[in-house]
Design a protein around this motif. Structure first.
Motif, PDB file in Angstrom:
ATOM      1  N   GLY A 104      -5.576   8.704  13.019  1.00 28.60           N
ATOM      2  CA  GLY A 104      -6.959   8.714  13.469  1.00 28.60           C
ATOM      3  C   GLY A 104      -7.678   9.927  12.918  1.00 28.60           C
ATOM      4  N   GLY A 105      -7.818   9.959  11.602  1.00 24.89           N
ATOM      5  CA  GLY A 105      -8.373  11.119  10.912  1.00 24.89           C
ATOM      6  C   GLY A 105      -7.252  12.016  10.410  1.00 24.89           C
ATOM      7  N   ALA A 106      -7.535  12.763   9.364  1.00 24.07           N
ATOM      8  CA  ALA A 106      -6.530  13.676   8.807  1.00 24.07           C
ATOM      9  C   ALA A 106      -7.202  14.875   8.145  1.00 24.07           C
ATOM     10  N   PHE A 107      -8.035  14.616   7.111  1.00 24.76           N
ATOM     11  CA  PHE A 107      -8.797  15.663   6.422  1.00 24.76           C
ATOM     12  C   PHE A 107      -7.900  16.714   5.787  1.00 24.76           C
ATOM     13  N   GLY A 108      -6.622  16.368   5.538  1.00 26.77           N
ATOM     14  CA  GLY A 108      -5.666  17.294   4.947  1.00 26.77           C
ATOM     15  C   GLY A 108      -4.604  17.779   5.909  1.00 26.77           C
ATOM     16  N   ARG A 109      -4.810  17.616   7.220  1.00 28.91           N
ATOM     17  CA  ARG A 109      -3.822  18.106   8.194  1.00 28.91           C
ATOM     18  C   ARG A 109      -2.503  17.370   8.065  1.00 28.91           C
ATOM     19  N   ARG A 110      -2.547  16.081   7.702  1.00 31.25           N
ATOM     20  CA  ARG A 110      -1.315  15.292   7.602  1.00 31.25           C
ATOM     21  C   ARG A 110      -0.613  15.479   6.260  1.00 31.25           C
ATOM     22  N   LEU A 111      -1.051  16.460   5.481  1.00 32.33           N
ATOM     23  CA  LEU A 111      -0.281  16.890   4.313  1.00 32.33           C
ATOM     24  C   LEU A 111       0.838  17.846   4.719  1.00 32.33           C
ATOM     25  N   GLU A 112       0.836  18.251   5.969  1.00 28.71           N
ATOM     26  CA  GLU A 112       1.885  19.115   6.510  1.00 28.71           C
ATOM     27  C   GLU A 112       2.905  18.268   7.274  1.00 28.71           C
ATOM     28  N   VAL A 113       4.132  18.790   7.384  1.00 25.25           N
ATOM     29  CA  VAL A 113       5.195  18.036   8.067  1.00 25.25           C
ATOM     30  C   VAL A 113       5.781  18.819   9.232  1.00 25.25           C
ATOM     31  N   ASP A 114       5.145  19.927   9.630  1.00 24.31           N
ATOM     32  CA  ASP A 114       5.675  20.735  10.724  1.00 24.31           C
ATOM     33  C   ASP A 114       5.830  19.929  12.003  1.00 24.31           C
ATOM     34  N   TYR A 115       4.829  19.125  12.325  1.00 28.47           N
ATOM     35  CA  TYR A 115       4.842  18.358  13.575  1.00 28.47           C
ATOM     36  C   TYR A 115       5.859  17.219  13.541  1.00 28.47           C
ATOM     37  N   ILE A 116       6.158  16.707  12.342  1.00 33.58           N
ATOM     38  CA  ILE A 116       7.138  15.629  12.215  1.00 33.58           C
ATOM     39  C   ILE A 116       8.551  16.178  12.415  1.00 33.58           C
ATOM     40  N   VAL A 117       8.854  17.274  11.736  1.00 28.89           N
ATOM     41  CA  VAL A 117      10.187  17.873  11.882  1.00 28.89           C
ATOM     42  C   VAL A 117      10.380  18.357  13.313  1.00 28.89           C
ATOM     43  N   MET A 162       0.829  -1.198   0.000  1.00 32.41           N
ATOM     44  CA  MET A 162       0.000   0.000   0.000  1.00 32.41           C
ATOM     45  C   MET A 162       0.866   1.253   0.000  1.00 32.41           C
ATOM     46  N   CYS A 163       0.731   2.047  -1.054  1.00 27.49           N
ATOM     47  CA  CYS A 163       1.507   3.287  -1.167  1.00 27.49           C
ATOM     48  C   CYS A 163       0.655   4.509  -0.863  1.00 27.49           C
ATOM     49  N   ARG A 164      -0.528   4.304  -0.294  1.00 29.69           N
ATOM     50  CA  ARG A 164      -1.394   5.399   0.131  1.00 29.69           C
ATOM     51  C   ARG A 164      -1.772   5.190   1.595  1.00 29.69           C
ATOM     52  N   THR A 165      -2.051   6.281   2.283  1.00 30.37           N
ATOM     53  CA  THR A 165      -2.342   6.243   3.708  1.00 30.37           C
ATOM     54  C   THR A 165      -3.802   5.897   3.954  1.00 30.37           C
ATOM     55  N   GLU A 166      -4.024   4.902   4.808  1.00 28.51           N
ATOM     56  CA  GLU A 166      -5.386   4.551   5.213  1.00 28.51           C
ATOM     57  C   GLU A 166      -5.798   5.478   6.345  1.00 28.51           C
ATOM     58  N   MET A 167      -6.699   6.414   6.019  1.00 28.93           N
ATOM     59  CA  MET A 167      -7.113   7.431   6.986  1.00 28.93           C
ATOM     60  C   MET A 167      -8.565   7.246   7.406  1.00 28.93           C
ATOM     61  N   GLY A 168      -9.099   6.048   7.158  1.00 31.75           N
ATOM     62  CA  GLY A 168     -10.495   5.804   7.447  1.00 31.75           C
ATOM     63  C   GLY A 168     -11.356   5.797   6.206  1.00 31.75           C
ATOM     64  N   TRP A 175       8.335   7.317  13.370  1.00 29.40           N
ATOM     65  CA  TRP A 175       7.037   6.659  13.293  1.00 29.40           C
ATOM     66  C   TRP A 175       5.992   7.765  13.162  1.00 29.40           C
ATOM     67  N   ALA A 176       5.413   7.906  11.989  1.00 34.87           N
ATOM     68  CA  ALA A 176       4.538   9.057  11.752  1.00 34.87           C
ATOM     69  C   ALA A 176       3.320   8.652  10.948  1.00 34.87           C
ATOM     70  N   ALA A 177       2.194   9.246  11.284  1.00 31.59           N
ATOM     71  CA  ALA A 177       0.993   9.155  10.457  1.00 31.59           C
ATOM     72  C   ALA A 177       1.005  10.370   9.547  1.00 31.59           C
ATOM     73  N   THR A 178       1.303  10.155   8.285  1.00 35.36           N
ATOM     74  CA  THR A 178       1.481  11.267   7.360  1.00 35.36           C
ATOM     75  C   THR A 178       0.882  10.943   6.004  1.00 35.36           C
ATOM     76  N   GLN A 179       0.437  11.967   5.310  1.00 33.28           N
ATOM     77  CA  GLN A 179      -0.054  11.827   3.945  1.00 33.28           C
ATOM     78  C   GLN A 179       1.062  12.050   2.929  1.00 33.28           C
ATOM     79  N   VAL A 180       2.211  12.539   3.377  1.00 31.73           N
ATOM     80  CA  VAL A 180       3.323  12.853   2.463  1.00 31.73           C
ATOM     81  C   VAL A 180       4.626  12.286   3.025  1.00 31.73           C
TER      82      VAL A 180
END
Length: 768
Positions: A427-440, A62-68, A395-400
Motif C-alpha cells: 500500500g505505497g512504497a516510494f523506495g521504503r520497500r527497497l529495504e529488507v530490514d523488516y522482512i528479516v 509480472m516480475c515487477r511490484t505493483e505499488m500503485g 508473505w512480503a510486499a517488497t521491491q527486492v
C-alpha cells in the motif's frame, strides 16, 4: 617448474581474454527462465512471460511490484499488443525469481553519465553494464525503470507467443503460417479455419521459440497508446485486492515490537514478565538489528491488539544507537563544514569557470538546503512469515524479492530454494520497500513461534521513526552573467550522505570504502540540459549516523529545487522573464524547449507573472527538469490569502516520457507525483531530538489534503521514442516551481524546504 610470477601473469592473461571474449558475446536472452514455468492443468507456458489456459485466458507473468504506479497494466499491454490478444482475456500473476527478470535498465540508468554524452566510452560501459546486470543483477522495482527495462522483452514475449500459436494452427490445418493471422485471441485462416488461443495452447508450447521475433510497427498498435483502465482497479474498489497487511494464513499469530528510540540501537536489558503474563501473549523476547535496522523487544500474541498492549508494560534498558545526541543543527553544521573544506568530486566541468567569474559583469551566490524525509506510505511496514522443518514461507510486499530471500536464507542457515517468498502488493512504497530490514526481522520473530505463521506489523509511529530517510543536503552556487545578462559561469557543489554505499553495505555486505561521490544523490545537478560555456559541478559525500535510503525521485528530489530556484534568481538578476531565460539556455535541446513552451502555452504564461484578481494577488512560477529519461516542466499558479497563507490554485504540467504506453496511467502518476511533491514542499521534515526522530504521525509529517489540493492539468507530449520513467519524474519540479512563484508573489526567496509559508485549505479539488 613454472615460476610463481609466470603463473600469475599467465592467469591474468587468461582471465583478461575470458573477460574480453565474454564482453564480445551478444546479451543473454530474457525470454526463457532457468526453470520451467509452473502451470496448472489446462495451462501451457509459451515463454517466461506468457501462459495460456484452455478457457482462452492469457496470464502475463509480472516480475515487477505493483505499488500503485500501474505497471501491471502497462506491462500486460505490451504483451497483449504483440500477441493480438483479447484484452478482456488478460490476467496477471507474480513471476518466480529468475535472472531473466533482473532489472537491467535501473542499473544502467545509475551510471554517472549525462544524457548528452554520446561518446563511444559511454556506449561501451552501458553495454557491459547491461550484460552484467542480466547475469549478476537482481529482480527489483525502482528508479522508474519498469517500462523502460521491459519494453523490449515483454513485446518479444508477446510476439514469440503469437508466432508459436500461428505455427501450431498452420501445422494443424496443413497450411502456410504466412497465411494465418490473429484477431483478438483467435487464429484465423482465409479458408475458414479458426481456433481460439485455448484450443492451440498445448500445441503452441511444443513449437520452437522464434529466435528473432518480428515486432509490430508502432503505427499499427491497437492497445499501446490507449488509456485503458488499470487491470487491478476493480479488486481495489471491491476490497478483494490482497496487500501485505491482508495476508491471513491458517493459524496466524501476530507480533508487535518496541524498538530502540535512537536509530541503530539495541536492547541492553528488559523485563518482560508483566507482558508475558497477559492473556493471549505467547512469547516476549529480544530481537536484534537486521540489515541496517534497529533492535527491540517483540511480543507474539493471539491478535495484534494484545501484542501492542503488551508493549506498554515492558521495561527496557537500551544500548543507544549511533544517532545518540544528534540534532538537526548538528547535521546542518557538519554539512556546511564539509563544503567549506572541499569542493569534492567533479561530476561535470567545461571551460574555465574561475576566469569567467572574474570577468563577469554580475555575479550571484546562494546556498540551499533540504531536510531528511520519511517515506511514510499509507500501509505501514509489515511482513508475515512461517518457519518450519528447515523451510520458510514469507508473505512480503517488497521491491527486492531476491535480496529479501537471500537474507532470509542467510538468517535461518538454509538454502534460498528452501525459502518460498510470496510477493504481495504494498500500500505505497516510494523506495521504503527497497529495504529488507523488516522482512528479516519478521522471519526472526516467526522463528520463535514453533511453526505457526506470524504477522509482524509496525505501528505508524514505528514506521515513521525507524525509516531509511531521504538524505539531508546542502548545495552552494556561484554564477556569473555578462553585460547582456547571458549566463557565462556556473559553479555548484552539494553535500550529503551516500545512499548507495550504505545500501550495498547492509544488503550485500560490500564494505563502505569512504568513496567521496554517489551519483544517486547528485543526479539532477550535473545531468541537466542547460547550455553553459563555463561550468563546474561537484559533490561531497560525508558520513553521518542517520540511516538513509532511496526516496521517490532520489537525488532529483532536492537537486531540482536547488537548480531551478537558482536559475530563477539568475533570471531576476538578468531582468529577464524566467521562461525566456531558460529558453535561451536550451538552443541545442529542442526536446526540452518544446516541453517548456508547451507548459507556458498551457498556463497562458505572460512576461509579467504577477497579477491581481478581485483584490487578491496572484503569481506564477516555472521549473523544468529531466529525470529518469523524461522531461517535465511545470507552472504553478498561487495566490496570497488574507490570513497570510498561500493557496496553490493550479499546477500545469507537460511531460515528454517517450512513447506514452497508457496515457491514463501517466496522468494518474503525474497527478500523484505533484501532490507528493507539494507535500514535501510545504509540510514535511524529519527532525531529531537527542538522536531520536520526533515525528511519529501524519499530523506532524503531513500530506496535502483534498481541501488543499490544486487543480492539475497534464499534457503528454507525442513521441515515438523508447518509453521512459514516469512514476518519479514529475516530483522534482514541484517545489522549485512553487518557490519561484512565492518569490514573484512576495519578493522573498525561500532557500530551504519545507517552505516557511503555510498552505491554505480552501476546498479546491484535484482534476485532470
Amino acid at each position: 617448474m613454472l615460476k610463481r610470477r609466470t603463473f600469475l601473469l599467465g592467469g591474468v592473461g587468461v582471465a583478461g581474454a575470458l573477460v574480453i571474449g565474454w564482453s564480445a558475446l551478444p546479451p543473454r536472452q530474457r525470454l526463457v527462465a532457468s526453470e520451467p514455468m509452473p502451470v496448472r492443468p489446462g495451462e501451457a507456458a509459451l515463454n517466461g512471460y506468457v501462459k495460456i489456459a484452455a478457457d482462452n485466458t492469457v496470464t502475463v507473468m509480472m516480475c515487477r511490484t505493483e505499488m500503485g504506479q500501474g505497471v501491471h497494466t502497462g506491462l500486460a499491454m505490451l504483451v497483449a499488443e504483440e500477441l493480438d490478444a483479447n484484452w478482456a482475456d488478460i490476467r496477471v500473476a507474480n513471476a518466480p525469481l529468475d535472472d531473466i527478470y533482473n532489472n537491467i535498465e535501473n542499473v544502467a540508468g545509475d551510471l554517472p553519465f549525462r544524457p548528452d554524452d554520446d561518446s563511444v566510452f559511454k556506449e561501451a560501459i552501458v553495454w557491459l553494464t547491461r550484460k552484467l546486470a542480466r547475469d549478476f543483477g537482481t529482480q527489483m522495482t525502482g528508479g522508474s525503470s519498469t517500462i523502460n527495462d521491459l519494453w523490449q522483452p515483454m513485446r518479444e514475449a508477446g510476439a514469440c507467443a503469437r508466432a508459436m500459436l500461428i505455427a501450431a494452427a498452420a501445422e494443424r490445418w496443413g497450411v502456410k503460417a504466412a497465411d494465418c493471422r490473429i484477431e483478438k485471441g483467435v487464429v484465423l485462416h482465409d479458408a475458414g479455419h479458426k481456433a481460439a488461443f485455448g484450443q492451440l495452447a498445448i500445441e503452441a508450447a511444443r513449437q520452437p521459440l522464434p529466435r528473432k521475433p518480428v515486432l509490430k510497427d508502432p503505427g499499427t498498435f491497437q492497445l499501446i497508446g490507449k488509456p485503458l483502465t488499470r487491470i487491478e482497479a476493480a479488486s481495489k474498489l471491491d476490497g478483494s485486492a490482497i496487500f501485505g497487511i491482508d495476508v491471513v494464513p491458517e493459524g496466524l499469530l501476530y507480533a508487535s515490537i518496541a524498538m530502540c528510540p535512537t536509530l541503530g540501537g539495541a536492547v541492553a536489558h528488559f523485563d518482560g514478565s508483566a507482558a508475558a503474563s497477559l492473556p493471549g501473549v505467547h512469547k516476549v523476547f529480544a530481537v536484534g538489528a537486521y540489515n541496517g535496522g534497529t533492535g527491540g523487544v517483540a511480543v507474539i500474541a493471539e491478535n495484534m491488539f494484545i501484542a501492542m498492549k503488551a508493549l506498554d508494560v515492558l521495561k527496557i534498558d537500551w544500548h543507544d544507537g549511533p544517532t545518540k545526541g544528534l540534532t538537526n543543527a548538528d547535521i546542518e553544521k557538519r554539512l556546511k563544514q564539509a563544503l567549506d573544506e572541499s569542493d569534492g568530486h567533479a561530476w561535470y566541468s567545461h571551460g574555465d569557470v574561475d576566469n569567467a567569474l572574474r570577468r563577469a559583469a554580475h555575479t550571484l551566490k546562494a546556498e540551499y538546503r533540504v531536510p531528511y524525509l520519511a517515506h511514510a506510505p499509507l500501509e505501514p511496514v509489515n511482513c508475515t512469515a512461517q518457519v518450519n522443518d528447515g523451510k520458510a514461507t514469507v508473505w512480503a510486499a517488497t521491491q527486492v524479492p531476491a535480496v529479501a530471500r537471500m537474507h532470509v536464507a542467510r538468517l535461518l542457515g538454509i538454502s534460498t530454494e528452501s525459502v518460498d517468498l510470496q510477493q504481495q502488493m504494498p500500500g505505497g512504497a516510494f523506495g521504503r520497500r527497497l529495504e529488507v530490514d523488516y522482512i528479516v526481522q519478521a522471519v526472526a520473530i516467526a522463528r520463535e513461534a514453533q511453526g505457526r505463521p506470524v504477522q509482524t506489523l509496525w505501528t505508524r509511529q514505528q514506521d515513521m521513526r525507524h525509516d531509511f530517510y531521504r538524505p539531508a543536503c546542502v548545495s552552494r552556487f556561484q554564477a556569473g552573467l555578462d553585460a547582456q545578462g547571458q549566463l557565462i559561469a556556473w559553479r555548484n557543489t552539494s553535500v550529503s550522505q551516500s545512499i548507495v554505499a550504505k545500501w550495498l553495505a547492509r544488503n550485500y555486505r560490500i564494505p563502505d570504502l569512504g568513496i567521496n561521490f554517489d551519483k544517486t544523490v547528485s543526479e539532477g545537478s550535473f545531468d541537466q540540459p542547460y547550455e553553459m560555456p563555463n561550468v563546474w559541478i561537484g559533490q561531497r559525500v560525508i558520513d553521518l549516523p542517520m540511516p538513509v535510503g532511496f526516496w521517490r525521485s532520489v537525488g532529483h528530489s532536492h537537486q531540482a529545487f536547488f537548480i531551478e530556484s537558482f536559475i530563477d534568481e539568475l533570471a531576476a538578476l538578468a531582468r529577464k522573464d524566467p521562461v525566456a531565460f531558460r529558453a535561451s539556455l536550451l538552443t541545442k535541446h529542442p526536446r526540452h524547449l518544446a516541453v517548456l513552451q508547451k507548459v507556458a502555452d498551457m498556463s497562458g504564461w505572460k512576461v509579467s507573472a504577477v497579477w491581481s484578481d478581485k483584490g487578491v494577488k496572484h503569481a506564477r512560477g516555472v521549473a523544468l527538469h529531466e529525470a529518469f529519461g523524461s522531461v517535465v516542466a511545470q507552472v504553478v499558479d498561487i495566490s496570497l490569502q488574507k490570513d497570510g497563507t498561500v493557496k496553490v490554485e493550479h499546477v500545469y504540467c507537460a511531460i515528454d516520457c517517450g512513447l506514452p504506453v497508457n496515457p491514463n496511467l501517466i496522468r494518474q502518476q503525474v497527478e500523484g507525483a505533484i501532490v507528493f511533491g507539494l507535500s514535501a514542499a510545504f509540510k514535511e521534515e524529519i527532525t531529531l531530538d537527542d538522536g531520536a526522530v520526533v515525528e511519529s504521525l501524519y499530523s506532524a509529517f503531513d500530506v496535502v489534503r483534498m481541501d488543499e489540493c490544486p487543480d492539475i492539468s497534464v499534457e503528454i507530449m507525442p513521441s515515438k521514442a523508447h518509453p521512459q520513467g514516469v512514476g518519479e519524474s514529475a516530483v522534482p519540479p514541484v517545489a522549485p516551481a512553487v518557490a519561484n512563484a512565492l518569490y514573484a508573489l512576495t519578493g522573498t526567496r525561500d532557500y530551504a524546504l519545507p517552505l516557511k509559508t503555510k498552505l491554505y485549505a480552501g476546498g479546491a479539488t484535484c482534476s485532470s
